[in-house]
Design a protein around this motif. Sequence first.
Motif, mmCIF file in Angstrom:
data_model
loop_
_atom_site.group_PDB
_atom_site.id
_atom_site.type_symbol
_atom_site.label_atom_id
_atom_site.label_comp_id
_atom_site.label_asym_id
_atom_site.label_seq_id
_atom_site.Cartn_x
_atom_site.Cartn_y
_atom_site.Cartn_z
ATOM 1 N N ASN A 167 0.632 2.880 5.247
ATOM 2 C CA ASN A 167 -0.452 1.858 6.189
ATOM 3 C C ASN A 167 0.105 2.192 7.429
ATOM 4 O OD1 ASN A 167 -2.048 -0.163 7.223
ATOM 5 N ND2 ASN A 167 -1.854 -1.191 5.393
ATOM 6 N N ASN B 37 -1.676 -5.338 3.348
ATOM 7 C CA ASN B 37 -1.038 -5.657 2.285
ATOM 8 C C ASN B 37 0.504 -6.030 1.999
ATOM 9 O OD1 ASN B 37 -3.749 -6.198 1.334
ATOM 10 N ND2 ASN B 37 -3.882 -4.276 0.827
ATOM 11 N N ARG B 38 0.886 -6.997 1.385
ATOM 12 C CA ARG B 38 2.369 -7.018 1.223
ATOM 13 C C ARG B 38 2.636 -7.848 0.066
ATOM 14 N NH1 ARG B 38 3.861 -9.892 6.971
ATOM 15 N NH2 ARG B 38 1.942 -8.857 7.374
ATOM 16 N N ASP C 295 0.860 -1.340 0.035
ATOM 17 C CA ASP C 295 0.058 -0.034 -0.078
ATOM 18 C C ASP C 295 0.865 1.076 -0.011
ATOM 19 O OD1 ASP C 295 -2.346 -1.696 0.363
ATOM 20 O OD2 ASP C 295 -1.870 -1.866 2.450
#
Length: 249
Positions: free
Chosen positions: A85, A116-117, A82
Amino acid sequence: MKHGICNLSIVPLRAEASDRSEMVSQLLYGETFKILDHRKKWSRVKLHLDKYEGWIDNKQFTAISKEDFNKLNDLPKQLLADLVNFLTNEREELNLITIGSNVAATKYLGHTFEGNRVESPLPKSAIVETALLFLNTPYLWGGKSPFGIDCSGFTQLVYKLCGYSLLRDASDQASQGEALSFIEESEPGDLVFFDNTDGDIIHVGIIMADHHIIHAHGKVRIDRLDHTGIFNREQRTHTHKLRVIKRIV
């Protein structure tokens, strides 16, 4: 103390041991380094990512053991996907981090991350798609984040997010990969370099389809690319002189 890790979102890397010194690059959360010279207020470090050297404030990193340094760098990369974050610490305080931060480091820094990664290399087709996330990011000399980025910081971070390694400066990135003879041989995701009147490489961007380029110049922008260089339609002139096209992937 011989090794360290960036425990904050974005930390300036400076040319000299002073807050007034030029920012030559930045460290993102989770980036590790070797400490070459430790002084009362500043440390000269060598980044593991690209071997870049500079000075950082001793209040803006955490010392780690050589064993943890090696473990961290042997782990598969887990990068924040992202633009921004948050992490939380043991006191439930929020810590902002930016895209490309190494969230695999959270276990060493006492943080929790649930966002998210990116965990594995992406296909070459993802390079331009990733680059577009930074569109209109303001130019910042030495910058490596969506809050400000320079031309080579932009290409390095985009490639990093896709699972590929680039050096830090445009002139060093130009030493990597395979040279192409013509624009027509290029593919979206290839790098294109530009020089000044002395022949020094001073700029880099990412080739897109249909003879376009995305690059950081004032802001991350899209311009036309031809055999002369970059044509800026707003200024109605060429702003950069083409030197070489390189295929890294």
